[in-house]
Every structure is written in C-alpha cells, then in structure tokens.
Design an enzyme around this catalytic site. Structure first.
Site, PDB file in Angstrom:
ATOM      1  CE1 TYR A 193      99.152  55.281  17.967  1.00 18.09           C
ATOM      2  CE2 TYR A 193      98.027  56.409  16.241  1.00 18.09           C
ATOM      3  CZ  TYR A 193      99.266  56.067  16.849  1.00 18.09           C
ATOM      4  OH  TYR A 193     100.340  56.072  16.536  1.00 18.09           O
ATOM      5  NE  ARG A 209      96.477  56.444  -7.581  1.00 14.88           N
ATOM      6  CZ  ARG A 209      95.617  56.903  -8.396  1.00 14.88           C
ATOM      7  NH1 ARG A 209      94.323  56.586  -8.149  1.00 14.88           N
ATOM      8  NH2 ARG A 209      95.763  57.401  -9.534  1.00 14.88           N
ATOM      9  CG  ASP A 231      92.446  50.779  16.935  1.00 15.27           C
ATOM     10  OD1 ASP A 231      93.121  49.731  16.923  1.00 15.27           O
ATOM     11  OD2 ASP A 231      93.147  51.741  16.767  1.00 15.27           O
ATOM     12  CE  LYS A 276     101.870  50.864  16.086  1.00 16.62           C
ATOM     13  NZ  LYS A 276     100.379  51.359  16.515  1.00 16.62           N
TER      14      LYS A 276
HETATM   15  C1  PLP Z   1      99.855  52.692  15.893  1.00 13.25           C
HETATM   16  C2  PLP Z   1      98.424  52.630  16.265  1.00 13.25           C
HETATM   17  C3  PLP Z   1      97.518  53.317  15.242  1.00 13.25           C
HETATM   18  C4  PLP Z   1      98.155  53.885  14.151  1.00 13.25           C
HETATM   19  O1  PLP Z   1      98.769  52.875  13.117  1.00 13.25           O
HETATM   20  P1  PLP Z   1     100.002  53.540  12.372  1.00 13.25           P
HETATM   21  O2  PLP Z   1     100.229  52.211  11.639  1.00 13.25           O
HETATM   22  O3  PLP Z   1     101.226  53.753  13.082  1.00 13.25           O
HETATM   23  O4  PLP Z   1      99.645  54.367  11.458  1.00 13.25           O
HETATM   24  C5  PLP Z   1      96.140  52.991  15.518  1.00 13.25           C
HETATM   25  N1  PLP Z   1      95.633  52.506  16.595  1.00 13.25           N
HETATM   26  C6  PLP Z   1      96.348  52.105  17.468  1.00 13.25           C
HETATM   27  C7  PLP Z   1      95.818  51.274  18.745  1.00 13.25           C
HETATM   28  C8  PLP Z   1      97.844  52.083  17.180  1.00 13.25           C
HETATM   29  O5  PLP Z   1      98.528  51.556  18.263  1.00 13.25           O
END
Ligand code: PLP
Length: 377
Positions: A101, A50, A172, A197
């Site tokens: 999100y 960890r 983000d 993504k």
């Molecule tokens: C998918 C997404 C998240 C969350 O990420 P995960 O990897 O699915 O936990 C947060 N912010 C945005 C803009 C996203 O597209």
C-alpha cells in the site's frame, strides 16, 4: 446456545459476522449502542475515552474471533500501521515488501530517513531475497493480495523464513478480508486490516485494526493507541460493525462478479492482461487456492495503448466511479500509475485497478465495454 463461551467455534464465518459483537444480557439492545463519551464515572472499568469504548470492544471481539486472535482498533488503517511501527525499538530493521500500500511505503521511507527505523524493501515473491532481508530484522511486512498488482505471497513459507531469522511477521490482509484468509493460522504474528475498505464496506468511514495472538503485542498496541491518541471514532466503530454484518453476502456477490468480469476482460481485444487470482492461468492461482478460501473482488487489467488511453477508459465509465479506494458496495476504478509512488514502484502505466462492488454484472460489463470502446484494439 450462548455466544461468548466458546460456542462460536462451531459457527461458520458467515454466521459469525452476524452473531458476534452483541451483548447476551436479557433486555440488552441487539446492537451495542453508540457511546459518544470522552470520560466515564470514576470506579468502573473505563476511565477516559482514549482507553476504550464499548463500541470498539464489540467490533474488536468480532474481528478477533474471525481472525483467531485479539483485535485492536485504530482511527484508520494508517494509524494501525503507524502504531505497529512505533512498537519497534529505535533503529530496528524492517524488511518490507516492495509492492505494498502506497501509504505504508511512504511511512516506512519517512521512518527510515528520520533515523527511527532501518528499512529494506524486498521482492516478497522471492523467498530467497526475503531470507536475506530478514537477517537481523525485527519485522517482515507483507501484504497479500498485494496492492495494486494483485500478486500473492506465501504466508506460511515466508513466516517460516522470517521466524528462522528471528523476525516477526505482519500481513496486511485488507484485500482478502477476514472471510477469505486467516494469516495467523499460516504463521503470521500480526494481521492488519484497513476496515475502511471491505469491513466497513460503504465508503463512509475510516478505521483500522490489528489482530494478534500475542498478549504482549496486544497490550503494547492498546498502549500506543491510548498514548498516541489514534482512537477510532465511536460512530466509525459502530458503522464498521454494522458493515461487517453484511460482509459475507457483499463479498460473495462481488467475488462472483469479479470472476465473471475477469473472464470477459481477458477475452477483450483492448485488454492486454488481466490480474485476478481466480483465473486458472493466473500465476497466483494455485497459491490462492491453498491460502485463501475465495479469490476476492479486487482485480486489475492493462489496456492497449498508453497511459492516456487508459485514462480515457477511466473517464468514460458511467455506472462505475473513477475514484481511489476499494472494498465498498460501489464499483470503483483507477489507473494506479497516475500516482508517482506507484509508477516508481513499477506499476505498469496502463494498469487499471478495479474494486468490484455489488451492482449487476451485466450493467458493469456494459459500462466497461463502452469505456473500452474508446481504445483502438
Ligand atoms: C487503504 C489501505 C490501507 C490504509 O488504510 P486507511 O484506512 O486508508 O488508513 C492500508 N493497507 C491497504 C492494503 C489499504 O488498502
């Protein structure tokens, strides 16, 4: 030239995604090997699984250099979101963009109802409203481009507003990727990516990352990861770095196609609105030109008719896949308001979000055209 002693500053991001996160030792494998180990022999730098992993370090080194800070990787984007919120003191106020999100809004709501945090949802496109919401706030939570409305916020202007009120700023930046936007340079304190993504890019892993220039914040996040245990899998970190290697070419291709599809959709009689910052008449076009180095490959469009009509479009696509998520080589679409949370947040009922992949533009267009033909224009 050796990487790792400052020379990388002379390289363009398209080269950095290929070159970073590798050992420079003679004889070292080109790729930092997968290290599936929960523990390490006593006396070295790493003790327990960890605390760290050579594969995380390679990925973090690359992403940190691209964003201009120190990166900390987590098990998923949401694990990264949760870790950031967990670093805030009990009862702290968070000003959070109302459009964000889905999972972020859910988690903020739960932290508020549980009494852990106070949360004010705010229209982040309204700087005056943001200033009011930041009064007494510990953190301003922004997302740009925003999901699913593909709207942008001015990171530099809002960071100034937040800092004047003593609030830190998180962006983000998942939709922009580290190659199209560097929020730390515009004044943000923290940048977050769902590497699930674009960075991973192949819809085969979950991983998240937070980048900051503040050593104390970085150490807190590393501590949270170790104690809350939201650690990336060794394989996932390896795959995310492998995905990053091709991010520049994938994104160039997808972005070019997105621009072309946006233009063609805007001229289609069954489409009432296209949301893509690359279109010259898009409300966010000027801001995108200032803040981003490209318009990305996420767009949304609204159709004539009702939600059922838009659902038919999603059902009829053949090459394109009807599925949630984004940022992969494969083009995906979905009608976002089918999720209650998105509908409640004001997503137009027929809005279809399109994550443009790397297929041929004409094949994608033919698919969209035949699917849209189900609508009476
Ligand atoms: C998918 C997404 C998240 C969350 O990420 P995960 O990897 O699915 O936990 C947060 N912010 C945005 C803009 C996203 O597209």
């Amino acid at each position: 030239m050796k990487l790792g002693d400052g020379h990388e500053r002379a390289l363009r991001p398209d080269s950095l995604v290929v070159a970073l996160g590798r050992s420079q030792e003679p004889g070292a494998p080109l790729n930092v090997p997968l290290t599936p180990s929960s523990t390490y022999r006593f006396g070295g730098e790493l003790g327990y699984g960890r605390d760290g992993n050579p594969g995380w370090a390679a990925l973090e080194g690359a992403l940190g250099a691209l964003e201009g800070g120190d990166a900390v990787a987590f098990a998923s984007g949401m694990a990264a979101v949760a870790a950031v919120l967990e670093t805030l003191p009990a009862g702290a106020l968070v000003a959070c963009s109302r459009v964000a999100y889905h999972g972020v809004r859910v988690l903020m709501g739960e932290r508020e109802r549980g009494g852990r945090l106070r949360v004010l949802f705010v229209d982040a496109t309204d700087a005056d409203a943001v200033a009011v919401a930041c009064d007494g706030a510990a953190l301003l939570w922004l997302e740009t481009p925003m999901n699913p409305l593909i709207e942008l916020v001015d990171v530099a202007a809002l960071s100034a507003v937040a800092h004047a009120n003593g609030a830190a700023v998180l962006v983000d930046s998942t939709f922009a990727t580290p190659l199209r936007q560097r929020p730390l340079e515009h004044g943000a304190d923290l940048v977050l990516h769902s590497a699930t993504k674009f960075i991973g890019g192949h819809a085969d892993l979950l991983l998240g990352v937070v980048v900051t220039r503040d050593e104390r914040r970085r150490d807190e996040l590393v501590h949270r990861r170790a104690i809350d245990g939201a650690t990336p899998g060794a394989l996932e970190a390896f795959l995310a770095l492998r995905g990053l290697r091709t991010l520049a070419v994938r994104l160039d291709r997808a972005e070019q196609t997105a621009g072309e599809l946006a233009r063609r959709l805007a001229a289609h009689p069954a489409v009432t609105r296209v949301r893509y910052p690359g279109l010259p008449d898009d409300p966010w076009h000027e801001l995108a030109r200032r803040q981003m180095s490209g318009f990305g490959s996420m767009l949304a469009f609204e159709t004539v008719g009702d939600a059922n009509a838009a659902d038919r479009v999603c059902e009829r696509v053949e090459l394109i896949t009807s599925a949630t998520s984004l940022g992969g080589v494969e083009t995906l679409l979905e009608r976002r308001a089918r999720y209650r949370g998105d509908a409640d947040a004001g997503t137009p009922p027929t809005l279809i979000r399109l994550s443009v992949g790397i297929e041929h533009v004409d094949d994608l267009w033919r698919d969209l055209e035949q699917a849209l033909a189900s609508l009476d224009a």
